[in-house]
Design an enzyme around this catalytic site. Structure first.
Site, short mmCIF file in Angstrom:
data_model
loop_
_atom_site.label_atom_id
_atom_site.label_comp_id
_atom_site.label_asym_id
_atom_site.label_seq_id
_atom_site.Cartn_x
_atom_site.Cartn_y
_atom_site.Cartn_z
N THR A 26 -4.88 36.92 -12.10
CA THR A 26 -6.13 36.10 -11.54
C THR A 26 -6.17 35.84 -10.01
O THR A 26 -7.33 35.65 -9.50
CB THR A 26 -5.91 34.58 -12.31
OG1 THR A 26 -4.95 33.81 -11.99
CG2 THR A 26 -6.23 34.68 -13.91
N CYS B 71 -1.16 35.83 -15.68
CA CYS B 71 0.28 35.80 -14.91
C CYS B 71 -0.39 35.49 -13.38
O CYS B 71 0.91 35.76 -12.44
CB CYS B 71 1.03 37.04 -15.07
SG CYS B 71 0.11 38.40 -14.44
N ASP C 189 -5.92 38.61 -7.95
CA ASP C 189 -6.52 39.63 -7.41
C ASP C 189 -8.01 39.44 -8.20
O ASP C 189 -9.20 39.91 -7.47
CB ASP C 189 -6.09 40.98 -7.62
CG ASP C 189 -5.14 41.51 -6.40
OD1 ASP C 189 -5.43 41.02 -5.38
OD2 ASP C 189 -4.31 42.45 -6.68
N GLU D 271 -7.06 43.04 -13.38
CA GLU D 271 -7.41 42.34 -12.18
C GLU D 271 -8.61 42.77 -11.44
O GLU D 271 -8.69 42.46 -10.19
CB GLU D 271 -6.15 42.42 -11.21
CG GLU D 271 -5.55 43.80 -11.23
CD GLU D 271 -3.96 43.85 -10.66
OE1 GLU D 271 -3.87 42.93 -9.69
OE2 GLU D 271 -3.13 44.74 -11.24
N HIS E 281 0.86 -1.05 -0.16
CA HIS E 281 -0.01 0.09 0.10
C HIS E 281 0.77 1.28 0.03
O HIS E 281 0.61 2.31 -0.85
CB HIS E 281 -0.82 -0.09 1.12
CG HIS E 281 -1.75 1.28 1.35
ND1 HIS E 281 -1.31 2.35 2.05
CD2 HIS E 281 -2.83 1.60 0.94
CE1 HIS E 281 -2.29 3.20 2.00
NE2 HIS E 281 -3.33 2.89 1.30
#
Length: 743
Positions: A639, A703, A641, A617, A325
């Site tokens: 992306t 970014c 903010d 933003e 496992h």
């Protein structure tokens, strides 16, 4: 009485919610009292006695006799499988692997064959290729006179497949032939379980095998060479997280720690791991949440441990083989694992692991080499990996197929060079504020600028920063020769540059640094104070209020660009204005930037091509993108903010409620890790469409942190963006994700 019957009884009991340890304790005591080491050394009479002890455990816990009706046992077993879907470990596993939308699990009932019918029987698990290295050779384990549970649960440490080849040659040859048939049919490396009953081979199940990053890449490249798959199919065979494993560090110099090796187990999952020892899955999760690197040490792992295994940097077990496992789960997640290390004795009660004369307590540092099985005392130094060999070949295929470019977020020449070595096609985000923290001199100059009361004082402080910024930009342009470099002007609130501590300490330190009077410093701090700084005096608002700040940064960029161009470097600067919400804000900053460019080019008697754009933003900017695009030459979606403002979630405080949202299914994933395609994603699409309607040549990219997350990269590619930008270490992941969406 067979060991299989014993195990079946134990499984039935465990199905009823009784801990496995309750039975393991009885078994160990039985072996100790009989003076035997292996389970198979117990006689039929011993096992009958043990079963009675197991039934007493059931009676004590459940308050009723163990059901003897086979149909009742089967019904209880089926119910337990269905109920397991909602067990904590299953929920944790689905959460870790982002498995959503499924309704439950199925139950498969079939007749059994028995591998414990004596020395002409046995059981095994194998991979048709080495899952750690990808080598084209059967890789597995076999136990004579045993059942499958003995192998996969780590109850006994099994032997190599050569054991089967030597003692059951006819069954072995048939197994090899079957493996070749299955690979040709499924066009993948297979994970196979089988049993031999009295010299007759039975194939129990097969599935695509879990593999390490190194194994995945080699298998994909080899299968193309062998003509089993084409390049597009090979691209789909490697998961983005596989590349993440390959980008993990290795030991700097394994020969340097040889005198500190205290034990050697099985090299179950390659790579290097350094961490503090913990002895339970819960502790591993708790310590990891505190930012600590941990090594989970267990006698053997079970599905209950998956949360801790995922949180751990490495896993060390005393029992279990290469297909146990611990080994299989660790390989699937890219965790370094050393299993079946019989030299160690784990004492969970006292939280120590004993290796001969060495006692290692909870919290002490050890290092694991998953490629050699070595357990090493202390915290051994690591070094970053490099792209080469099969990985280089594989990534070249990905680059041929993908349509979207992959750039990097880099703030220093060192980061830029690392990004380029990982295949970045430029820098999509250079955060100038990070440069200010590089030395005390820079930070003091920034603080003088912040505390300045007059424009002249502010310019004097900025003049001190100019050469630092220019030097950094020169290094980055040199590293990115021929590729675009997108530089964001100063973005964060100014309070982030002030000293930490109470008000008295801050005033005292700033008074010393600036030479101002205490009351002047205190007055200035009060004027800078904000209730909600992340929505306050930051981004383009700084450059509009203090135009000399924008002018200094633009001058540093253009001077560095001209200097490098004169040295033969191809420089492609792109200046990004942050936090724009109106076209007027962007227009103000663009005028300043272009005026500085004219002055610098005139002073240095040269002209260079450059772009000026903005970071989208703020939701309003996305909605008026057509107006903004009339001035901006490129958009870059921030992306992080944009997600924060669209959801209304503070990134600094979301940890207080986000885990609850995820556990209750209110959110399927953390929107700061995986792009919210229905909300934030739609704003990105709207802004892209409206921006390109106003300026068809508009360059559009992203970014934020989502630039390296595979499902988000797929969305950006489908939305028609030109590039994604992510951290240097995630560049290969984004390259592969972009290729897979193109396929």
């Amino acid at each position: 009485m067979s060991l299989t019957s014993l195990i079946s009884t134990a499984i039935q009991l465990k199905v009823m919610g009784i801990p496995h340890s309750s039975f393991e304790e009885k078994l160990e005591k039985m072996k100790e009292s009989k003076g035997v080491r292996l389970d198979t050394d117990l006689t039929a009479a011993d096992l009958k006695e043990l079963v009675e002890q197991y039934k007493k455990v059931y009676l004590e816990v459940k308050g009723e006799e163990f059901p003897s009706d086979p149909k009742k046992q089967l019904q209880l077993a089926m119910t337990a499988v269905f109920d397991s879907w909602d067990s904590p470990r299953a929920i944790k596993y689905r959460s870790i692997n982002q498995i959503t939308g499924l309704k439950g699990t199925a139950v498969n009932i079939q007749c059994m064959v028995f591998g414990n019918m004596g020395n002409t029987s046995g059981t095994g698990v194998l991979f048709t290729r080495n899952p750690s290295t990808g080598e084209k050779k059967l890789y597995g384990e076999f136990l004579i006179n045993a059942q499958g549970e003995d192998v996969v649960a780590g109850i006994r440490t099994p032997e190599d497949l050569d054991t089967m080849k030597n003692c059951m040659p006819q069954a072995y040859d048939e197994l090899v032939e079957n493996c070749e048939i299955l690979e040709r049919h499924y066009k993948d490396m297979m994970d196979i379980e089988f049993t031999v009953q009295e010299n007759r081979l039975w194939m129990l199940q097969c599935r695509s095998g879990k593999r390490t990053g190194k194994g995945a890449v080699k298998i994909a490249v080899d299968m193309v060479s062998e003509g089993l798959v084409d390049i597009c199919s090979a691209i789909k065979m490697v998961e983005p997280q596989h590349l993440d494993q390959l980008l993990h560090p290795q030991f700097e110099n394994p020969s340097a720690y040889k005198d500190k090796v205290v034990a050697t187990g099985l090299p179950a999952s390659p790579g290097a791991a350094v961490g503090q020892v913990v002895f339970s899955a819960d502790d591993a999760e708790e310590w990891h949440a505190q930012g600590k690197s941990v090594i989970l040490v267990r006698t053997e792992t079970s599905p209950e441990d998956v949360g801790g295994m995922h949180a751990a940097a490495g896993i060390l077990t005393a029992r279990g083989g290469m297909t146990s496992h611990a080994a299989v789960v660790a390989r699937g997640w890219g965790r370094c694992c050393v299993s079946g290390c019989s030299d160690i004795h784990v004492n969970d009660a006292e939280k120590v692991v004993v290796i001969g004369d060495v006692v290692i307590s909870e919290g002490e540092w050890i290092s694991l080499n998953g490629s050699t099985g070595e357990v090493v005392l202390g915290k051994q130094p690591l070094s970053p990996p490099a792209l080469s060999g099969d990985l280089e070949t594989f990534m070249s295929w990905a680059d041929e197929i993908r349509r979207i470019k992959v750039m990097a977020n880099a703030d220093t020449p060192e980061d830029a060079l690392r990004a380029r070595n990982n295949g970045a096609q430029g820098i999509g985000l250079c955060r100038t504020e990070h440069m200010f923290f590089a030395s005390d001199e820079r930070l003091k100059a920034v603080r003088r600028m912040i505390m300045a009361v007059t424009t002249e004082q502010r310019k004097a402080a900025l003049d001190l920063l100019l050469p630092y910024q220019r030097s950094d930009f020169e290094g980055i342009f040199r590293a990115m020769d021929g590729f675009p470099v997108t530089i964001r002007l100063l973005d964060p609130p100014l309070h982030e540059f002030l000293p930490e501590g109470d008000l008295e300490q801050i005033v005292s330190e700033l008074t010393t640094e600036t030479g101002m009077m205490e009351d002047e410093v205190l007055s200035r701090i009060e004027k800078l104070s904000e209730v909600n700084p992340m929505l306050g005096f930051r981004g383009c608002r700084l450059g509009i209020s203090y135009p000399e700040l924008t002018e200094m940064q633009a001058r540093a960029i253009f001077q560095a660009a001209v200097s490098m161009s004169n040295q033969g470097v191809t420089v492609l600067p792109e200046i990004m204005v942050p936090l724009v919400g109106t076209p007027q804000e962007l227009g103000h900053q663009m005028t300043l930037i272009r005026n500085v460019a004219k002055k610098v080019f005139s002073e240095m008697d040269v002209t260079l091509s450059y772009k000026v754009g903005t970071m989208i933003e703020i939701p309003r900017a996305a909605l008026v993108a057509d107006e903004i695009a009339k001035q901006a030459e490129f958009f870059s979606f921030g992306t992080n903010d944009l997600t924060q403002m669209t959801f209304g979630y503070s990134r600094d405080d979301v940890g207080k409620f986000l885990p609850i949202y995820l556990s209750k299914g209110i959110l399927q994933s953390d929107p700061f890790e995986v792009l919210d395609q229905k909300g934030v994603g739609q704003l990105i699409k709207i802004a892209t469409e409206r921006g390109r309607a106003a300026r068809p040549s508009l360059k559009v990219g992203i970014c934020g942190e989502h630039g390296g997350e595979p499902s988000s990269v797929a969305f950006f590619a489908e939305a028609g963006l030109d590039y994604v930008s992510c951290s240097p270490f995630r560049v290969p992941i984004a390259r592969l994700a972009a290729a897979q969406v193109a396929v």
